[in-house]
Write a protein that holds these residues in place. Structure first.
Motif, mmCIF file in Angstrom:
data_model
loop_
_atom_site.group_PDB
_atom_site.id
_atom_site.type_symbol
_atom_site.label_atom_id
_atom_site.label_comp_id
_atom_site.label_asym_id
_atom_site.label_seq_id
_atom_site.Cartn_x
_atom_site.Cartn_y
_atom_site.Cartn_z
ATOM 1 N N LEU A 60 6.421 1.659 -0.039
ATOM 2 C CA LEU A 60 5.308 2.546 -0.336
ATOM 3 C C LEU A 60 5.609 3.484 -1.482
ATOM 4 C CD1 LEU A 60 4.187 3.435 3.301
ATOM 5 C CD2 LEU A 60 3.160 1.778 1.739
ATOM 6 N N ASN A 106 1.978 -1.901 -3.400
ATOM 7 C CA ASN A 106 1.263 -1.599 -2.163
ATOM 8 C C ASN A 106 -0.235 -1.597 -2.439
ATOM 9 O OD1 ASN A 106 0.606 1.085 -3.205
ATOM 10 N ND2 ASN A 106 2.733 1.633 -2.726
ATOM 11 N N ALA A 151 4.416 -4.135 0.175
ATOM 12 C CA ALA A 151 4.248 -3.448 1.450
ATOM 13 C C ALA A 151 3.607 -4.347 2.502
ATOM 14 C CB ALA A 151 3.420 -2.184 1.259
#
Length: 598
Positions: A25, A458, A485
């Motif tokens: 992240l 992400n 992610a």
């Protein structure tokens, strides 16, 4: 991304996946205690068995990897922040595309200063910190060395074009016009063409001569017949080796020399994407003098410890010519990039089979160097699935090519984002094109922007690549579902497929260092045997290059095996997990099977 069932090899676990998902992240957020990273490829790094024979090399296009200052362009601090991700992936060395000061006409391959860092990427201190952090993680750094040409904004070229008597005039290739048109316009010295379209000669009105540029007008070619140029460019190698880099990828090395007599290149029928006559670059490519310079470069890097490596970009016409890049005594480059294999842009088992045999039997007995994607090629996901519309089948094909890359005998080069299944995102409007190749060649040649889009970390703004409102190239539309992610906790993801293959390559003795024999159990299946050391199992790899099930029949006894297939190490064909290995195996369309054989 659509996922297809695959067999677990017991490597990943839910705790690791959760940690990696959290770490993806934010830059640099990977927990060092989450898992034991795969062992390094250089535990026995010796002159006889150097690290680059076993390592996995990962190309980073710095503009597109990670932006930390919010300007929409990736930077050196961004690379540093992602070193833990690179380590967890199992990478041994990163090759970074040019970060030198540049007007960015060719996005870094037009270099204005060979011994500095472009401010848009950071500072020399940032670079030194990155190399130190990479070394701490046992990741080597390979620089992009661009010896054929400089930017027209280089101080060298500015001096050279200032007058015919300037001391650096002969650092570049200047020639008088061949003649003049009826209205007094000068004509180029010959018919040589730029790789990116139109004449390779540009007229300079100040000194009334043409200068030669194999690539863009803004990329004048250096004169490698000048000893002063040779010395200056060897000093560039020393500068970066002194900074702690571990080798160089040598750009466009076969174009270093041109015919001093300026013979016209042969003309072929038809025209190219730029509207020019098709020609053979007979007098501007692959001249014998190239090998003299490669030996000189090798002498420089060999003065440094740690087995530094030279990788050549030379799209030679065949394996025999490519073999010459190793040198008569393996005294040139250690790893010539194999465009013969990389440029098979179709799923043809017979073509790959024959090329792999040729590579295995290359005259120099050199280490193969394979790649299926880089900053100049469409993404793996697209190149090998032309005509295939089912996303699940596309995913199988991408996994199959990853398997070929990481289980064949050779040093593999990955390209950032291939491990998550990034796709080619080509601009649909000419006004959106950034690559000059696409601007010049549109619409037949749309350029290379599509394979250079930002890394997808992400599902946040700009895929976690940048906080900028606008990034230098737009993020691909699929970033919400195709990113690090999302894929980290998914055992069936492309990312974890790559991780398992890299670990298997590193830990299985047959894949780590075994010989390779190309087999032909079925015309549509590419298959090969990696020989295990005495007393250890071998590994059999089978890749179904067709859209139909294929039955595999191996003569194990003829291969010196007494038991045949004894275990499945990895597959994305769920049926194989339940099929008796004592019987002929039927492999699903575009499926992969990696088996232990004894």
């Amino acid at each position: 991304m659509n996922k297809t069932p695959l067999r677990t090899s017991g490597i990943a676990n839910s705790l690791l996946c959760a940690a990696l998902a959290l770490g993806s992240l934010l830059p640099g957020a990977f927990a060092q205690t989450a898992t034991q990273a795969p062992p390094a490829a250089d535990q026995k790094n010796t002159t006889a068995d150097p690290w680059w024979k076993h390592g996995v090399i990962y190309e980073i296009y710095p503009r597109s990897f990670q932006d930390t200052d919010g300007d929409g362009i990736g930077d050196i601090k961004g690379i540093t922040s992602r070193l833990d991700y690179i380590k967890q992936l199992g990478i041994d060395a990163i090759w970074i595309s040019p970060m030198y000061p540049s007007p960015q006409i060719d996005f870094g391959y037009d270099i204005a200063d060979y011994t500095a860092i472009d401010p848009q990427y950071g500072t020399m201190a940032d670079f030194e910190h990155m190399t130190a952090e990479a070394k701490r993680r046992n990741i080597r750094v390979i620089m992009d060395y661009v010896p054929n040409h400089t930017s027209d904004q280089s101080a060298w070229f500015k001096e050279s074009r200032s007058s015919r008597t300037n001391p650096k005039r002969d650092w570049y290739i200047w020639r008088d016009p061949k003649g003049f048109t009826a209205d007094g316009k000068p004509t180029p010295p010959n018919n040589w063409q730029s790789w990116f379209g139109h004449s390779a000669w540009e007229y300079d009105a100040t000194t009334k001569q043409f200068y030669y540029h194999h690539f863009y007008v803004q990329q004048p070619d250096l004169n490698w017949r000048n000893p002063e140029v040779i010395k200056a460019m060897m000093d560039v190698l020393r500068f970066w080796m002194d900074k702690g880099v571990n080798g160089f990828r040598i750009d466009a090395v076969s174009r270093l020399f041109e015919d001093p007599n300026l013979h016209d290149d042969p003309i072929l029928p038809g025209t190219n994407a730029f509207g020019d006559p098709n020609i053979v670059h007979k007098y501007t490519d692959n001249l014998p003098e190239v090998h003299d310079m490669l030996r000189e470069m090798r002498k420089v890097v060999d003065q440094y410890p740690g087995n530094p490596v030279l990788i050549s970009e030379a799209d030679e016409p065949n394996i025999f010519e490519l073999s010459k890049m190793y040198g008569a005594n393996n005294d040139e480059v250690q790893l010539p990039m194999d465009f013969q294999v990389a440029d098979v842009n179709e799923l043809s088992a017979p073509k790959f089979r024959e090329l792999l045999k040729e590579v295995e039997n290359n005259p120099a007995h050199g280490q193969p160097y394979f790649f299926f994607g880089n900053h100049d090629q469409d993404r793996i996901w697209d190149r090998y699935s032309i005509g295939v519309t089912d996303p699940a089948m596309k995913a199988r094909i991408a996994r199959m090519m990853a398997t070929l890359l990481l289980t064949s005998r050779g040093t593999p080069q990955m390209y950032y984002g291939d491990e998550i299944g990034m796709v080619t995102t080509t601009p649909t409007r000419v006004e959106d094109v950034r690559d000059p190749e696409g601007i010049t060649g549109w619409p037949k040649q749309k350029g290379r922007d599509g394979e250079r889009t930002p890394m997808q970390w992400n599902d946040s703004k700009n895929a976690g690549f940048s906080t900028a409102n606008t990034t230098w190239l737009p993020v691909a539309p699929d970033y919400k579902t195709v990113n690090v992610a999302v894929e980290s906790p998914d055992h069936e993801s492309m990312l974890n497929w790559y991780k398992r293959l890299i670990e298997l390559r590193r830990t299985n003795p047959a894949l780590y260092a075994g010989s390779m024999t190309v087999l032909n159990p079925n015309e549509e299946v590419l298959s090969y045997l990696r020989q295990g050391p005495p007393g250890k199992p071998s590994v059999l790899v089978a890749l179904n290059f067709s859209g139909k099930p294929q039955t595999l029949k191996y003569d194990y006894a003829a291969l010196g095996l007494t038991k045949g297939a004894t275990a499945t190490l990895e597959t994305n064909d769920p049926v194989i997990n339940h099929a008796p290995l004592t019987k002929p195996v039927t492999l699903a369309p575009y499926a992969t099977w990696i088996a232990e054989v004894q």
